[in-house]
Design a protein around this motif. Structure first.
Motif, PDB file in Angstrom:
ATOM      1  N   TRP A   1       0.840  -1.188   0.000  1.00 30.17           N
ATOM      2  CA  TRP A   1       0.000   0.000   0.000  1.00 30.17           C
ATOM      3  C   TRP A   1       0.875   1.237   0.000  1.00 30.17           C
ATOM      4  O   TRP A   1       1.835   1.320   0.747  1.00 30.17           O
TER       5      TRP A   1
ATOM      6  N   TYR B   1      -3.134   0.699  -3.801  1.00 26.67           N
ATOM      7  CA  TYR B   1      -2.345  -0.525  -3.827  1.00 26.67           C
ATOM      8  C   TYR B   1      -1.367  -0.473  -4.996  1.00 26.67           C
ATOM      9  O   TYR B   1      -1.711  -0.017  -6.091  1.00 26.67           O
TER      10      TYR B   1
ATOM     11  N   ASP C   1      -3.290 -13.949  -2.381  1.00 28.02           N
ATOM     12  CA  ASP C   1      -3.549 -12.800  -1.511  1.00 28.02           C
ATOM     13  C   ASP C   1      -3.516 -11.492  -2.311  1.00 28.02           C
ATOM     14  O   ASP C   1      -4.364 -10.617  -2.128  1.00 28.02           O
ATOM     15  N   THR C   2      -2.547 -11.363  -3.194  1.00 28.75           N
ATOM     16  CA  THR C   2      -2.427 -10.153  -4.007  1.00 28.75           C
ATOM     17  C   THR C   2      -3.617 -10.034  -4.958  1.00 28.75           C
ATOM     18  O   THR C   2      -4.201  -8.963  -5.110  1.00 28.75           O
TER      19      THR C   2
ATOM     20  N   VAL D   1      -6.730  -8.768  -3.118  1.00 27.48           N
ATOM     21  CA  VAL D   1      -6.714  -7.330  -2.859  1.00 27.48           C
ATOM     22  C   VAL D   1      -7.055  -6.561  -4.134  1.00 27.48           C
ATOM     23  O   VAL D   1      -7.842  -5.610  -4.119  1.00 27.48           O
TER      24      VAL D   1
ATOM     25  N   GLN E   1     -10.175  -3.381  -5.701  1.00 29.35           N
ATOM     26  CA  GLN E   1      -9.677  -2.024  -5.940  1.00 29.35           C
ATOM     27  C   GLN E   1     -10.209  -1.466  -7.267  1.00 29.35           C
ATOM     28  O   GLN E   1     -10.245  -2.171  -8.273  1.00 29.35           O
TER      29      GLN E   1
END
Length: 175
Positions: free
Chosen positions: A97, A106, A150-151, A154, A158
């Motif tokens: 971040w 991000y 995980d990426t 996220v 966004q």
């Protein structure tokens, strides 16, 4: 012996040859002139356009801040971000971040093989040069090593994110 008068005939065929030559010259001139017709000429549109006074988006004025990008991300997709940012947490394998003036976005590192990998941690102060703003959501064409789950999770949440090559990141202040 009988006398035969020989008279030279008038040349009636000469005018026929001159007429054919003139016709040939006219055809050649016509052919050369017609080859210029292939060029299209531009039409001028003389319609008047009414000026509408609207607010200029921040993308057009050059004020690219994280707050402006996150407020209207569709105006900044494909543009390059350059500026100083702080690193916030949590981090993923290739994502972190970035924060500036209360806004948060991000960022993904284009992971190119380097002799010494870049170690980004929360609390650091970075200079980013040429980070490309990309549309968020389900991304599949991210450069470098494939993204971990995980990426990707996220990024799905966004509206926009920043893609930056690790060679365009300078750590100004460690945490």
């Amino acid at each position: 012996m009988a006398e035969i008068p020989v008279e030279k005939k008038s040349s009636s065929k000469t005018w026929l040859w001159l007429l054919l030559a003139a016709l040939l010259v006219v055809l050649i001139i016509w052919w050369l002139a017609s080859s210029d017709d292939d060029v299209e000429t531009a039409a001028v549109d003389n319609t008047q356009v009414e000026q509408v006074d609207t607010a200029t988006p921040a993308a057009a004025t050059g004020a690219m801040t994280l707050a402006a990008i996150m407020a209207q991300p569709q105006d900044y997709i494909g543009q390059e971000f350059t500026g100083e940012v702080d690193v916030g947490g949590p981090l993923t394998d290739r994502g972190f971040w970035v924060e500036n003036d209360g806004a948060r976005m991000y960022a993904i590192i284009i992971d190119q093989p380097r002799e010494v990998p870049l170690d980004i941690n929360p609390g650091q102060h970075l200079q980013i040069n040429g980070g490309t703003i990309r549309e968020g959501g389900d991304v599949g064409d991210v450069e470098g090593v494939p993204l971990d789950d995980d990426t990707r999770a996220v990024l799905r949440d966004q509206p926009a994110f920043m893609m930056v090559d690790e060679s365009n990141i300078e750590i100004l202040e460690d945490a």
